[in-house]
Design a protein around this motif. Structure first.
Motif, mmCIF file in Angstrom:
data_model
loop_
_atom_site.group_PDB
_atom_site.id
_atom_site.type_symbol
_atom_site.label_atom_id
_atom_site.label_comp_id
_atom_site.label_asym_id
_atom_site.label_seq_id
_atom_site.Cartn_x
_atom_site.Cartn_y
_atom_site.Cartn_z
ATOM 1 N N PRO A 129 -53.363 11.456 56.633
ATOM 2 C CA PRO A 129 -52.583 12.553 56.045
ATOM 3 C C PRO A 129 -51.160 12.132 55.688
ATOM 4 C CG PRO A 129 -53.872 13.365 57.887
ATOM 5 C CD PRO A 129 -54.017 11.872 57.894
ATOM 6 N N GLU A 130 -50.610 12.737 54.618
ATOM 7 C CA GLU A 130 -49.315 12.312 54.103
ATOM 8 C C GLU A 130 -48.204 12.411 55.138
ATOM 9 O OE1 GLU A 130 -48.478 14.435 50.563
ATOM 10 O OE2 GLU A 130 -50.117 13.548 49.399
ATOM 11 N N GLY A 131 -48.328 13.342 56.063
ATOM 12 C CA GLY A 131 -47.289 13.499 57.075
ATOM 13 C C GLY A 131 -47.438 12.569 58.255
ATOM 14 N N HIS A 329 -70.842 10.044 70.119
ATOM 15 C CA HIS A 329 -72.128 10.452 69.547
ATOM 16 C C HIS A 329 -71.930 11.574 68.526
ATOM 17 C CE1 HIS A 329 -76.415 11.329 69.338
ATOM 18 N NE2 HIS A 329 -76.126 12.607 69.514
ATOM 19 N N GLN A 330 -71.145 12.583 68.904
ATOM 20 C CA GLN A 330 -70.927 13.705 67.991
ATOM 21 C C GLN A 330 -70.104 13.294 66.780
ATOM 22 O OE1 GLN A 330 -72.293 16.618 68.129
ATOM 23 N NE2 GLN A 330 -73.268 16.449 70.136
ATOM 24 N N LEU A 331 -69.064 12.473 67.000
ATOM 25 C CA LEU A 331 -68.197 12.072 65.896
ATOM 26 C C LEU A 331 -68.951 11.244 64.868
ATOM 27 C CD1 LEU A 331 -65.419 11.893 64.572
ATOM 28 C CD2 LEU A 331 -64.925 9.921 66.042
ATOM 29 N N THR A 332 -69.741 10.285 65.329
ATOM 30 C CA THR A 332 -70.449 9.416 64.383
ATOM 31 C C THR A 332 -71.659 10.099 63.763
ATOM 32 O OG1 THR A 332 -71.701 8.418 66.225
ATOM 33 C CG2 THR A 332 -69.675 7.302 65.508
ATOM 34 N N ALA A 333 -72.250 11.047 64.485
ATOM 35 C CA ALA A 333 -73.424 11.754 63.948
ATOM 36 C C ALA A 333 -73.024 12.878 62.997
ATOM 37 C CB ALA A 333 -74.271 12.310 65.088
ATOM 38 N N ASN A 334 -71.901 13.558 63.301
ATOM 39 C CA ASN A 334 -71.486 14.711 62.494
ATOM 40 C C ASN A 334 -69.983 14.663 62.196
ATOM 41 O OD1 ASN A 334 -74.152 16.128 62.850
ATOM 42 N ND2 ASN A 334 -73.465 16.139 64.987
ATOM 43 N N PRO A 335 -69.492 13.595 61.573
ATOM 44 C CA PRO A 335 -68.041 13.477 61.374
ATOM 45 C C PRO A 335 -67.444 14.601 60.547
ATOM 46 C CG PRO A 335 -69.217 11.865 60.020
ATOM 47 C CD PRO A 335 -70.214 12.474 60.951
ATOM 48 N N TYR A 336 -68.184 15.121 59.568
ATOM 49 C CA TYR A 336 -67.640 16.166 58.704
ATOM 50 C C TYR A 336 -67.539 17.516 59.427
ATOM 51 C CZ TYR A 336 -68.269 12.833 54.928
ATOM 52 O OH TYR A 336 -68.195 11.705 54.136
ATOM 53 N N GLU A 337 -68.246 17.646 60.546
ATOM 54 C CA GLU A 337 -68.135 18.853 61.359
ATOM 55 C C GLU A 337 -67.129 18.678 62.490
ATOM 56 O OE1 GLU A 337 -71.953 20.053 62.767
ATOM 57 O OE2 GLU A 337 -72.907 19.903 60.800
ATOM 58 N N GLU A 338 -67.070 17.478 63.054
ATOM 59 C CA GLU A 338 -66.219 17.245 64.216
ATOM 60 C C GLU A 338 -64.735 17.104 63.856
ATOM 61 O OE1 GLU A 338 -67.117 17.002 67.615
ATOM 62 O OE2 GLU A 338 -68.915 17.958 66.778
ATOM 63 N N LEU A 339 -64.436 16.404 62.781
ATOM 64 C CA LEU A 339 -63.042 16.089 62.480
ATOM 65 C C LEU A 339 -62.167 17.303 62.163
ATOM 66 C CD1 LEU A 339 -63.514 12.696 60.675
ATOM 67 C CD2 LEU A 339 -62.025 13.123 62.642
ATOM 68 N N PRO A 340 -62.658 18.312 61.422
ATOM 69 C CA PRO A 340 -61.794 19.483 61.201
ATOM 70 C C PRO A 340 -61.309 20.120 62.499
ATOM 71 C CG PRO A 340 -63.625 19.523 59.665
ATOM 72 C CD PRO A 340 -63.904 18.407 60.634
ATOM 73 N N ASP A 354 -58.499 14.651 52.912
ATOM 74 C CA ASP A 354 -58.937 13.996 54.148
ATOM 75 C C ASP A 354 -60.449 13.806 54.158
ATOM 76 O OD1 ASP A 354 -56.368 13.809 55.546
ATOM 77 O OD2 ASP A 354 -56.465 15.998 55.598
ATOM 78 N N GLU A 355 -61.169 14.781 53.617
ATOM 79 C CA GLU A 355 -62.628 14.674 53.550
ATOM 80 C C GLU A 355 -63.040 13.501 52.665
ATOM 81 O OE1 GLU A 355 -66.540 17.381 52.408
ATOM 82 O OE2 GLU A 355 -64.579 18.310 52.708
ATOM 83 N N GLN A 356 -62.335 13.298 51.553
ATOM 84 C CA GLN A 356 -62.644 12.170 50.684
ATOM 85 C C GLN A 356 -62.289 10.860 51.366
ATOM 86 O OE1 GLN A 356 -64.236 12.021 47.623
ATOM 87 N NE2 GLN A 356 -64.190 9.844 48.183
ATOM 88 N N ASN A 357 -61.184 10.851 52.105
ATOM 89 C CA ASN A 357 -60.812 9.635 52.835
ATOM 90 C C ASN A 357 -61.869 9.280 53.871
ATOM 91 O OD1 ASN A 357 -58.973 7.497 53.799
ATOM 92 N ND2 ASN A 357 -58.787 8.796 55.604
ATOM 93 N N LEU A 358 -62.408 10.285 54.548
ATOM 94 C CA LEU A 358 -63.471 10.040 55.519
ATOM 95 C C LEU A 358 -64.661 9.374 54.838
ATOM 96 C CD1 LEU A 358 -64.954 10.309 58.200
ATOM 97 C CD2 LEU A 358 -65.474 12.692 57.596
ATOM 98 N N ALA A 359 -65.039 9.866 53.681
ATOM 99 C CA ALA A 359 -66.156 9.264 52.947
ATOM 100 C C ALA A 359 -65.855 7.818 52.589
ATOM 101 C CB ALA A 359 -66.444 10.076 51.695
ATOM 102 N N ASP A 360 -64.621 7.559 52.180
ATOM 103 C CA ASP A 360 -64.234 6.195 51.810
ATOM 104 C C ASP A 360 -64.265 5.266 53.018
ATOM 105 O OD1 ASP A 360 -63.853 7.114 49.247
ATOM 106 O OD2 ASP A 360 -61.666 7.309 49.439
ATOM 107 N N VAL A 361 -63.748 5.750 54.150
ATOM 108 C CA VAL A 361 -63.723 4.926 55.365
ATOM 109 C C VAL A 361 -65.138 4.614 55.836
ATOM 110 C CG1 VAL A 361 -63.102 4.905 57.814
ATOM 111 C CG2 VAL A 361 -61.439 5.688 56.119
ATOM 112 N N LEU A 362 -65.997 5.617 55.837
ATOM 113 C CA LEU A 362 -67.371 5.402 56.292
ATOM 114 C C LEU A 362 -68.132 4.447 55.383
ATOM 115 C CD1 LEU A 362 -68.377 9.043 57.290
ATOM 116 C CD2 LEU A 362 -67.806 7.152 58.823
#
Length: 400
Positions: A129-131, A329-340, A354-362
């Motif tokens: 995130p920018e901040g 286990h939860q983070l790697t299985a459901n990152p788009y649900e856990e991270l928010p 941030d969601e797009q960054n997650l996709a790029d990182v994965l």
């Protein structure tokens, strides 16, 4: 799986006589490294005697390692000189600009947990995130003000790249296990003076005992100064820090960063031990002529379980909202649900960016672990690990 390049043996043979000369007079060689670090930093070792004595002791312990290879010695002493160079540079910058020490390091996020528990994934996502802001590998190795000359910046980045290539060249499997990226967020151990990271290549019982008794307050105060130097003259952002070894220093860390929030990642210790020992064996294989995988398993079972025990004890003294627990286990299985939810608990908003960054990182190759390992190879079994970690293993399973 081939852990080391075929060139390791002939290169070690060619460098043997040089290592023997340097280890024969280890104190004289250390003094030479100090003078070289002073010259490279434009600073001085004067007034830093306690710090230097700690590093002199460390180098003496390394010189005693019977199985050490010339490549291991060369890599270690180059790292030690680099750490001293950075230390003297930081002290010089503070002497020239005392107002650096007035820089506030506010509400840092500290990612920790046993190694191989998705701390890297969490670090990269939380720093985006920018901040927010994470220290980069080259910045931790060659700390300077934000307005550093672009030519000097480029040169230091190139030095960090060369260091990363050194490890990747001699261990072709390393990029698949733990790639080093000089311009990416990196672990705090690159700037912290001491820690168990110094034990990842050599077995040094004397230094390990020394660490058990060492007061890390000055180490973390120095690390805060490193962050203040990096922040000086730049927009202030929230620091996102990371190291598994913070686990056993949470008490000291909270003294130095009293408003920090801890992100603690959790994973089954049985899986952690196999993966971590495999990574350790890769470094040990480069830096030693011979080694016993069972010793790797025994040593790190003791050290990692100790880290968890100390971290859990300190946690009982912290307010509940200061620690955010994250299940591997939860983070790697459901990152788009856990991270928010993780973002929310840290007082941040999880945006489409941030969601797009997650996709790029994965999608990056380095995020996909491709090595093989087994507990048996390191003399370990599930019963031993469950006994060492006690009810922590049951707690992790309950989080799944």
């Amino acid at each position: 799986m081939r852990r080391v390049s075929r060139l390791v043996v002939p290169i070690n043979t060619a460098m043997q006589s040089s290592m023997r000369r340097q280890t024969a007079d280890v104190d004289g060689f250390f003094d030479k490294l100090v003078r070289q670090a002073e010259a490279a930093s434009g600073g001085s070792a004067a007034g830093d005697e306690e710090f230097l004595e700690g590093y002199r002791f460390l180098l003496r312990q390394v010189a005693k390692v019977r199985t050490m290879s010339p490549l291991g010695w060369t890599g270690f002493t180059a790292d030690l000189k680099g750490r001293m160079t950075n230390r003297f540079r930081v002290r010089r910058l503070v002497a020239e600009h005392p107002e650096i020490l007035d820089e506030p390091i506010e509400r840092p996020i500290v990612v920790t947990g046993m190694p191989r528990t998705a701390t890297t994934l969490a670090h990269k996502i939380l720093a985006f995130p920018e901040g927010n802001r994470a220290p980069l590998m080259w910045e931790l190795q060659a700390t300077d003000r934000a307005d550093i000359d672009p030519k000097i910046r480029k040169r230091r980045i190139n030095v960090a790249r060369a260091s990363a290539r050194f490890g990747h060249f001699f261990s072709p499997v390393l990029p698949d296990i733990h790639a080093m990226e000089p311009e990416s967020p990196e672990e705090c151990v690159f700037a912290l003076p001491h820690g168990r990271n110094q034990l990842v290549t050599f077995r040094m019982p004397g230094y390990r005992n020394w660490l058990d008794e060492h007061d890390f307050l000055a180490d973390y105060q120095y690390y805060k100064t490193v962050l203040q130097v990096l922040q000086f003259g730049a927009p202030r952002r929230r620091w996102v820090l990371k190291s598994p070894y913070h686990l056993e220093h949470l008490g000291v860390l909270m003294k130095v960063f009293p408003d920090a929030q801890i992100v603690w990642t959790h994973r089954d210790p049985n899986t952690v031990m196999g993966s971590w020992c495999s990574l350790m064996e890769t470094g040990v294989a480069i830096c030693n002529r011979e080694y016993d995988p069972y010793q790797i398993g025994e040593d790190w079972l003791g050290m990692l379980s100790r880290m968890v025990d100390i971290g859990r004890d300190v946690r009982t003294t912290l307010a509940r909202d200061r620690v955010v627990d994250v299940s591997y286990h939860q983070l790697t299985a459901n990152p788009y649900e856990e991270l928010p939810e993780i973002f929310r608990r840290l007082g941040m908003e999880f945006t489409p960016r941030d969601e797009q960054n997650l996709a790029d990182v994965l999608a990056r190759p380095g995020m996909k672990r491709g090595h093989e390992y087994s507990l048996r190879h390191y003399g370990l079994d599930p019963d031993m690990i469950d006994k060492a970690f006690g009810d922590y293993a049951r707690m992790v399973h309950a989080m799944r």
